[in-house]
Write a protein that holds these residues in place. Structure first.
Motif, PDB file in Angstrom:
ATOM      1  N   GLU A 181       0.823  -1.215   0.000  1.00  0.00           N
ATOM      2  CA  GLU A 181       0.000   0.000   0.000  1.00  0.00           C
ATOM      3  C   GLU A 181       0.857   1.265   0.000  1.00  0.00           C
ATOM      4  OE1 GLU A 181      -2.595  -3.142   1.985  1.00  0.00           O
ATOM      5  OE2 GLU A 181      -0.472  -2.623   1.859  1.00  0.00           O
ATOM      6  N   PHE A 182       2.114   1.134   0.414  1.00  0.00           N
ATOM      7  CA  PHE A 182       2.992   2.308   0.482  1.00  0.00           C
ATOM      8  C   PHE A 182       3.794   2.513  -0.796  1.00  0.00           C
ATOM      9  CE2 PHE A 182       2.275   0.969   4.873  1.00  0.00           C
ATOM     10  CZ  PHE A 182       1.812   2.161   5.421  1.00  0.00           C
ATOM     11  N   ARG A 183       3.600   1.639  -1.771  1.00  0.00           N
ATOM     12  CA  ARG A 183       4.285   1.823  -3.053  1.00  0.00           C
ATOM     13  C   ARG A 183       3.688   3.009  -3.799  1.00  0.00           C
ATOM     14  NH1 ARG A 183       7.453  -2.524  -4.424  1.00  0.00           N
ATOM     15  NH2 ARG A 183       7.037  -4.506  -3.332  1.00  0.00           N
ATOM     16  N   PHE A 184       4.417   3.436  -4.833  1.00  0.00           N
ATOM     17  CA  PHE A 184       3.893   4.477  -5.714  1.00  0.00           C
ATOM     18  C   PHE A 184       3.025   3.838  -6.788  1.00  0.00           C
ATOM     19  CE2 PHE A 184       7.721   6.367  -3.890  1.00  0.00           C
ATOM     20  CZ  PHE A 184       7.216   7.579  -3.432  1.00  0.00           C
ATOM     21  N   ALA A 185       2.055   4.594  -7.267  1.00  0.00           N
ATOM     22  CA  ALA A 185       1.108   4.082  -8.259  1.00  0.00           C
ATOM     23  C   ALA A 185       1.831   3.658  -9.534  1.00  0.00           C
ATOM     24  CB  ALA A 185       0.068   5.150  -8.573  1.00  0.00           C
ATOM     25  N   ASN A 186       1.343   2.597 -10.136  1.00  0.00           N
ATOM     26  CA  ASN A 186       1.932   2.122 -11.396  1.00  0.00           C
ATOM     27  C   ASN A 186       1.897   3.197 -12.479  1.00  0.00           C
ATOM     28  OD1 ASN A 186       2.261  -0.369 -10.186  1.00  0.00           O
ATOM     29  ND2 ASN A 186       0.505  -1.329 -11.213  1.00  0.00           N
ATOM     30  N   ASP A 187       0.840   4.016 -12.451  1.00  0.00           N
ATOM     31  CA  ASP A 187       0.662   5.023 -13.503  1.00  0.00           C
ATOM     32  C   ASP A 187       1.058   6.425 -13.068  1.00  0.00           C
ATOM     33  OD1 ASP A 187      -1.400   5.151 -11.676  1.00  0.00           O
ATOM     34  OD2 ASP A 187      -2.933   5.659 -13.165  1.00  0.00           O
ATOM     35  N   ASP A 188       1.608   6.566 -11.857  1.00  0.00           N
ATOM     36  CA  ASP A 188       2.029   7.887 -11.387  1.00  0.00           C
ATOM     37  C   ASP A 188       3.113   7.707 -10.321  1.00  0.00           C
ATOM     38  OD1 ASP A 188       2.438  10.413 -10.409  1.00  0.00           O
ATOM     39  OD2 ASP A 188       0.309  10.879 -10.094  1.00  0.00           O
ATOM     40  N   GLY A 218       7.418  -0.854   4.119  1.00  0.00           N
ATOM     41  CA  GLY A 218       6.995   0.073   3.073  1.00  0.00           C
ATOM     42  C   GLY A 218       7.934   1.251   2.945  1.00  0.00           C
ATOM     43  N   GLN A 219       8.401   1.741   4.080  1.00  0.00           N
ATOM     44  CA  GLN A 219       9.366   2.852   4.075  1.00  0.00           C
ATOM     45  C   GLN A 219      10.665   2.426   3.386  1.00  0.00           C
ATOM     46  OE1 GLN A 219      11.425   3.757   7.795  1.00  0.00           O
ATOM     47  NE2 GLN A 219      10.725   5.874   7.639  1.00  0.00           N
ATOM     48  N   HIS A 220      11.033   1.162   3.549  1.00  0.00           N
ATOM     49  CA  HIS A 220      12.269   0.660   2.937  1.00  0.00           C
ATOM     50  C   HIS A 220      12.122   0.509   1.422  1.00  0.00           C
ATOM     51  CE1 HIS A 220      15.848  -1.810   2.291  1.00  0.00           C
ATOM     52  NE2 HIS A 220      15.077  -2.663   1.629  1.00  0.00           N
ATOM     53  N   ILE A 221      10.990  -0.040   0.975  1.00  0.00           N
ATOM     54  CA  ILE A 221      10.850  -0.316  -0.467  1.00  0.00           C
ATOM     55  C   ILE A 221      10.398   0.907  -1.249  1.00  0.00           C
ATOM     56  CG2 ILE A 221      10.383  -2.761  -0.036  1.00  0.00           C
ATOM     57  CD1 ILE A 221       7.434  -2.203  -0.588  1.00  0.00           C
ATOM     58  N   ALA A 222       9.808   1.887  -0.573  1.00  0.00           N
ATOM     59  CA  ALA A 222       9.350   3.111  -1.246  1.00  0.00           C
ATOM     60  C   ALA A 222       9.609   4.291  -0.316  1.00  0.00           C
ATOM     61  CB  ALA A 222       7.869   3.014  -1.602  1.00  0.00           C
ATOM     62  N   PRO A 223      10.872   4.694  -0.181  1.00  0.00           N
ATOM     63  CA  PRO A 223      11.246   5.722   0.803  1.00  0.00           C
ATOM     64  C   PRO A 223      10.545   7.055   0.563  1.00  0.00           C
ATOM     65  CG  PRO A 223      13.184   4.602  -0.093  1.00  0.00           C
ATOM     66  CD  PRO A 223      12.020   4.196  -0.949  1.00  0.00           C
ATOM     67  N   GLY A 224      10.563   7.858   1.634  1.00  0.00           N
ATOM     68  CA  GLY A 224      10.016   9.205   1.517  1.00  0.00           C
ATOM     69  C   GLY A 224       8.936   9.518   2.519  1.00  0.00           C
ATOM     70  N   PHE A 225       8.727   8.649   3.510  1.00  0.00           N
ATOM     71  CA  PHE A 225       7.724   8.920   4.536  1.00  0.00           C
ATOM     72  C   PHE A 225       8.172   8.286   5.846  1.00  0.00           C
ATOM     73  CE2 PHE A 225       6.591   4.654   3.304  1.00  0.00           C
ATOM     74  CZ  PHE A 225       6.062   4.071   4.444  1.00  0.00           C
ATOM     75  N   ASP A 226       7.570   8.760   6.923  1.00  0.00           N
ATOM     76  CA  ASP A 226       7.782   8.177   8.242  1.00  0.00           C
ATOM     77  C   ASP A 226       6.435   7.654   8.719  1.00  0.00           C
ATOM     78  OD1 ASP A 226       8.157   7.621  10.974  1.00  0.00           O
ATOM     79  OD2 ASP A 226       9.592   9.260  11.230  1.00  0.00           O
ATOM     80  N   PRO A 227       6.323   6.373   9.061  1.00  0.00           N
ATOM     81  CA  PRO A 227       5.033   5.850   9.528  1.00  0.00           C
ATOM     82  C   PRO A 227       4.431   6.658  10.659  1.00  0.00           C
ATOM     83  CG  PRO A 227       6.560   4.053   9.139  1.00  0.00           C
ATOM     84  CD  PRO A 227       7.355   5.313   8.987  1.00  0.00           C
ATOM     85  N   ILE A 228       5.259   7.208  11.502  1.00  0.00           N
ATOM     86  CA  ILE A 228       4.775   8.002  12.634  1.00  0.00           C
ATOM     87  C   ILE A 228       3.940   9.178  12.157  1.00  0.00           C
ATOM     88  CG2 ILE A 228       5.539   9.592  14.449  1.00  0.00           C
ATOM     89  CD1 ILE A 228       7.883   7.646  14.948  1.00  0.00           C
ATOM     90  N   ASP A 229       4.357   9.809  11.069  1.00  0.00           N
ATOM     91  CA  ASP A 229       3.658  11.004  10.591  1.00  0.00           C
ATOM     92  C   ASP A 229       2.221  10.699  10.188  1.00  0.00           C
ATOM     93  OD1 ASP A 229       5.924  12.527  11.007  1.00  0.00           O
ATOM     94  OD2 ASP A 229       6.617  12.369   8.924  1.00  0.00           O
ATOM     95  N   TYR A 230       1.993   9.516   9.604  1.00  0.00           N
ATOM     96  CA  TYR A 230       0.627   9.158   9.223  1.00  0.00           C
ATOM     97  C   TYR A 230      -0.281   9.123  10.450  1.00  0.00           C
ATOM     98  CZ  TYR A 230       1.581   7.976   4.346  1.00  0.00           C
ATOM     99  OH  TYR A 230       1.879   8.041   2.998  1.00  0.00           O
ATOM    100  N   VAL A 231       0.224   8.586  11.533  1.00  0.00           N
ATOM    101  CA  VAL A 231      -0.601   8.481  12.738  1.00  0.00           C
ATOM    102  C   VAL A 231      -0.802   9.848  13.379  1.00  0.00           C
ATOM    103  CG1 VAL A 231      -0.846   7.362  14.977  1.00  0.00           C
ATOM    104  CG2 VAL A 231       0.265   6.138  13.100  1.00  0.00           C
ATOM    105  N   VAL A 232       0.258  10.615  13.485  1.00  0.00           N
ATOM    106  CA  VAL A 232       0.158  11.938  14.105  1.00  0.00           C
ATOM    107  C   VAL A 232      -0.796  12.834  13.326  1.00  0.00           C
ATOM    108  CG1 VAL A 232       1.443  14.044  14.643  1.00  0.00           C
ATOM    109  CG2 VAL A 232       2.423  11.804  15.201  1.00  0.00           C
ATOM    110  N   ASP A 233      -0.760  12.741  12.004  1.00  0.00           N
ATOM    111  CA  ASP A 233      -1.598  13.598  11.164  1.00  0.00           C
ATOM    112  C   ASP A 233      -3.038  13.100  11.052  1.00  0.00           C
ATOM    113  OD1 ASP A 233       0.634  15.133  10.726  1.00  0.00           O
ATOM    114  OD2 ASP A 233       1.055  14.317   8.734  1.00  0.00           O
ATOM    115  N   ASN A 234      -3.278  11.843  11.417  1.00  0.00           N
ATOM    116  CA  ASN A 234      -4.620  11.255  11.299  1.00  0.00           C
ATOM    117  C   ASN A 234      -4.935  10.444  12.555  1.00  0.00           C
ATOM    118  OD1 ASN A 234      -5.135  11.690   8.144  1.00  0.00           O
ATOM    119  ND2 ASN A 234      -3.048  10.931   8.386  1.00  0.00           N
ATOM    120  N   ARG A 235      -4.691  11.040  13.690  1.00  0.00           N
ATOM    121  CA  ARG A 235      -4.681  10.300  14.945  1.00  0.00           C
ATOM    122  C   ARG A 235      -5.966   9.517  15.205  1.00  0.00           C
ATOM    123  NH1 ARG A 235      -0.898  11.484  18.651  1.00  0.00           N
ATOM    124  NH2 ARG A 235      -0.656  13.579  17.826  1.00  0.00           N
TER     125      ARG A 235
END
Length: 315
Positions: A181-188, A218-235
């Motif tokens: 789910e953390f990968r980038f879209a095939n078409d974008d 997911g962070q390893h295979i598609a870098p550029g995010f921190d899992p923590i941020d998803y939770v903090v921003d959408n608690r």
């Protein structure tokens, strides 16, 4: 349904290793009493995904497994099915009674997407009987070939419909992530699929169970995010976590699944950063928990040690 006659001695014989027997004293909750200062996951919020100990559910049945989980200290149960060969014909009503008998709270259940598509009301009926506040899926929203922006938008619309049906029954519907789910879209290549899922699902209808291990993969295979941020921003969207540990490795995933507390994921940082105290349920899961008694006390030994490791987390 015939009640399996398995006593304490038989159970310990079934799950104890030859050099690491699980004793009654060892099955007790940690000696530290009460919610210690700085505890990141309170005892009442520690649970288990039954997939982890599926071999015991299969061979011994829900009754014996629930008795031992309660003895260890687990409070919350997440289901991965409602059957056991050891208890043929067991009903969800009987499972609910076994939960009550052992002071366990049913908190959620993983159900396949096709079951929701084909038998939505039946799955919600079962959830109601069990008293589940949450029900959801661990399936990826789309197939690998359909990991596109439009594919995830369509999946989000489907999830919203499931969430609305669950809400009408007083239940909250959720999605559990893996790494894809953390990968980038095939078409974008600039659009992360998880971001599409978050943006397109109604936060009042679709909740999220972050599997912490798979998020770091997911962070390893598609870098550029921190899992923590998803939770903090959408608690408020993350009522449930899978407390699954991993050790960094040279594998394609970047981590190998290990027993909780034996890995390199910084759970103290994770829970401290999200301010989790009392707000979220943390459910231990280990996909590869030992299946034979000789392996460090078997799955129950891993369950006990992992409970202690989660319990001991301090901010």
């Amino acid at each position: 349904m015939a009640r399996p006659e398995i006593n304490r001695r038989q159970f310990l014989s079934a799950v104890a290793g030859t050099t690491m027997a699980v004793t009654a004293a060892g099955l007790a909750a940690p000696a530290v009493a009460g919610a210690a200062k700085g505890m990141l996951v309170p005892p009442g919020k520690i649970g288990i995904q039954l997939f982890t100990i599926r071999n015991l559910v299969s061979s011994l049945g829900f009754r014996v497994v629930f008795e031992e989980l309660a003895r260890i200290g687990y409070k919350n149960i997440e289901f991965a099915g409602y059957t056991s060969p050891a208890e043929p014909g067991i009903t969800v009503q009987q499972i609910r009674q076994l939960l009550d008998d052992n002071g366990l709270t049913p908190i959620g259940s993983h159900v396949g997407l096709n079951a929701f598509r084909n038998n939505l009301q039946q799955e919600l009926d079962r959830a109601e009987i069990l008293g589940l506040p949450f029900i959801g899926t661990a399936n990826e929203p789309v197939s690998a070939a359909n990991r596109t922006v439009a594919g995830y938008q369509a999946a989000a619309a489907e999830f919203n419909a499931f969430g609305a049906a669950a809400q009408a029954r007083g239940i909250r519907w959720y999605h559990h992530n893996h790494q894809n789910e953390f990968r980038f879209a095939n078409d974008d290549p600039n659009t992360r699929l998880y971001d599409v899922l978050l943006a397109e699902t109604d936060p009042k209808l679709v909740f999220l169970e972050m599997d912490i291990y798979w998020a770091y993969v997911g962070q390893h295979i598609a870098p550029g995010f921190d899992p923590i941020d998803y939770v903090v921003d959408n608690r408020l969207r993350y009522p449930l976590f899978h407390a699954k540990d991993g050790r960094e490795s040279a594998s394609a995933n970047g981590y190998d699944i290990v027993e909780f507390g034996a890995g390199s994921i910084d759970f103290q940082r994770f829970y401290s950063a999200i301010g989790s105290r009392g707000r979220h349920y943390s459910l231990w899961e280990q996909d590869n928990a030992p299946n034979t008694p000789a392996e460090a006390g078997g799955a129950l030994g891993a369950a006990e040690r992992s409970y202690d490791a989660i319990y001991s987390l301090r901010g």
